[in-house]
Scaffold this motif. Structure first.
Motif, short mmCIF file in Angstrom:
data_model
loop_
_atom_site.label_atom_id
_atom_site.label_comp_id
_atom_site.label_asym_id
_atom_site.label_seq_id
_atom_site.Cartn_x
_atom_site.Cartn_y
_atom_site.Cartn_z
N ARG A 28 52.59 54.29 40.19
CA ARG A 28 52.00 55.15 39.02
C ARG A 28 52.83 56.35 38.46
O ARG A 28 53.09 56.43 37.62
N GLN A 29 53.59 56.93 39.75
CA GLN A 29 54.48 58.14 39.33
C GLN A 29 55.67 57.55 38.58
O GLN A 29 56.35 58.06 37.63
N ARG A 30 56.26 56.34 39.25
CA ARG A 30 57.55 55.74 38.59
C ARG A 30 57.02 55.30 37.05
O ARG A 30 57.85 55.60 36.27
N VAL A 31 55.83 54.83 36.80
CA VAL A 31 55.56 54.53 35.41
C VAL A 31 55.44 55.70 34.73
O VAL A 31 56.19 55.70 33.59
N GLU A 32 54.95 56.80 35.16
CA GLU A 32 54.73 57.96 34.33
C GLU A 32 56.30 58.54 33.98
O GLU A 32 56.42 58.98 33.06
N PHE A 44 56.81 44.98 36.64
CA PHE A 44 56.85 45.03 38.46
C PHE A 44 57.18 43.73 39.02
O PHE A 44 56.64 42.80 38.84
N ASP A 45 58.32 43.80 39.66
CA ASP A 45 58.74 42.85 40.63
C ASP A 45 57.92 42.86 41.59
O ASP A 45 58.18 43.56 42.58
N MET A 46 56.91 41.79 41.78
CA MET A 46 56.00 41.92 43.04
C MET A 46 56.29 40.70 44.15
O MET A 46 55.84 40.20 44.82
N SER A 47 57.44 40.35 43.97
CA SER A 47 58.24 38.93 44.92
C SER A 47 58.19 39.25 46.32
O SER A 47 58.07 38.78 47.40
N GLU A 48 58.08 40.76 46.86
CA GLU A 48 57.96 41.12 48.16
C GLU A 48 56.71 42.00 48.13
O GLU A 48 56.42 42.58 49.30
N SER A 49 55.70 41.81 47.43
CA SER A 49 54.40 42.40 47.84
C SER A 49 53.22 41.33 47.93
O SER A 49 52.73 40.84 47.13
N PRO A 50 53.00 41.26 49.30
CA PRO A 50 52.00 40.16 49.62
C PRO A 50 50.41 40.48 49.30
O PRO A 50 49.74 39.56 49.10
N ILE A 51 50.31 41.69 49.04
CA ILE A 51 48.71 41.90 48.79
C ILE A 51 48.56 43.16 47.58
O ILE A 51 49.32 43.95 47.72
N VAL A 52 47.61 43.12 47.08
CA VAL A 52 47.21 43.98 45.87
C VAL A 52 45.85 44.27 45.87
O VAL A 52 45.02 43.43 46.03
N ASP A 53 45.36 45.49 46.09
CA ASP A 53 44.09 46.04 46.15
C ASP A 53 43.52 46.38 44.61
O ASP A 53 44.12 46.43 43.91
N SER A 54 41.92 46.92 44.84
CA SER A 54 41.59 47.22 43.39
C SER A 54 42.28 48.44 42.68
O SER A 54 42.32 48.52 41.70
N ASP A 55 42.81 49.25 43.54
CA ASP A 55 43.67 50.39 43.06
C ASP A 55 44.89 49.91 42.50
O ASP A 55 45.28 50.21 41.48
N LEU A 57 45.26 46.88 41.03
CA LEU A 57 45.03 46.23 40.09
C LEU A 57 44.64 47.03 38.85
O LEU A 57 45.19 47.19 37.49
N GLU A 58 43.86 48.40 39.11
CA GLU A 58 43.66 49.29 38.22
C GLU A 58 44.84 50.06 37.65
O GLU A 58 45.09 50.13 36.52
N MET A 59 46.00 50.25 38.68
CA MET A 59 47.13 50.80 38.14
C MET A 59 47.84 49.91 37.15
O MET A 59 48.57 50.47 36.27
N CYS A 83 48.43 37.53 45.76
CA CYS A 83 48.29 38.47 44.80
C CYS A 83 48.17 37.68 43.35
O CYS A 83 47.17 38.19 42.51
N LYS A 84 48.80 36.40 43.24
CA LYS A 84 48.47 35.74 42.24
C LYS A 84 47.07 35.29 41.93
O LYS A 84 46.51 35.24 40.88
N GLU A 85 46.42 34.90 43.04
CA GLU A 85 45.08 34.48 43.05
C GLU A 85 44.42 35.60 42.70
O GLU A 85 43.16 35.44 41.77
N VAL A 86 44.41 36.81 43.19
CA VAL A 86 43.66 38.10 42.94
C VAL A 86 43.86 38.29 41.35
O VAL A 86 42.73 38.65 40.68
N LEU A 87 44.98 38.13 40.73
CA LEU A 87 45.18 38.80 39.56
C LEU A 87 44.37 37.33 38.47
O LEU A 87 43.99 37.77 37.46
N ASN A 88 44.63 36.35 38.96
CA ASN A 88 43.54 35.26 38.16
C ASN A 88 42.43 35.34 38.25
O ASN A 88 41.75 35.54 37.25
N ILE A 89 41.75 35.73 39.45
CA ILE A 89 40.11 35.76 39.61
C ILE A 89 39.72 36.97 38.82
O ILE A 89 38.61 36.89 38.27
N THR A 90 40.61 38.05 38.94
CA THR A 90 39.92 39.45 38.23
C THR A 90 40.41 39.42 36.71
O THR A 90 39.91 40.29 35.94
N GLY A 91 41.06 38.22 36.37
CA GLY A 91 41.46 38.20 34.70
C GLY A 91 42.45 39.47 34.41
O GLY A 91 42.89 39.32 33.09
#
Length: 111
Positions: A28-32, A44-55, A57-59, A83-91
């Protein structure tokens, strides 16, 4: 946890851990920081990010809205399977473009 690389007019933020907790706040700070410098083309290069939570996703959604309001956009690159599955399920992937690799994402910015 993060690394930022500028490629042409695109700032690529490489997420090097799960997109949860402190990592979400750092993103969030980098984006700002990028937006303050009028850099509104972000990936966002997410190739090394195995999990994403609701925070996380909100960010992502908030960051996309901020980029769009400034004439830019945010894209996601190479999210891992969970992560891809979560992004899909949550829209979220309906609101933020997802690409399999950096090269394809950069081509999208050139359109």
């Amino acid at each position: 946890m993060l690394a930022v690389q500028t490629i042409g007019s695109v700032n690529v933020i490489k997420v090097r851990s799960s997109l949860i907790g402190d990592c979400v706040e750092q993103c969030r700070q980098r984006v700002e920081d990028c937006l303050k410098q009028r850099k509104n083309q972000l990936a966002f290069d997410m190739s090394e990010s195995p999990i994403v939570d609701s925070d996380g996703l909100e960010m992502i959604v908030d960051s996309q809205e901020s980029c769009l309001s400034r004439g830019g956009k945010l894209v996601l690159i190479e999210p891992q399977p969970i992560c891809k599955e979560v992004l899909n399920i949550t829209g979220v992937e309906d609101f933020v473009a997802v690409f399999d690799d950096l090269r394809t994402a950069l081509k999208d910015f050139a359109k």
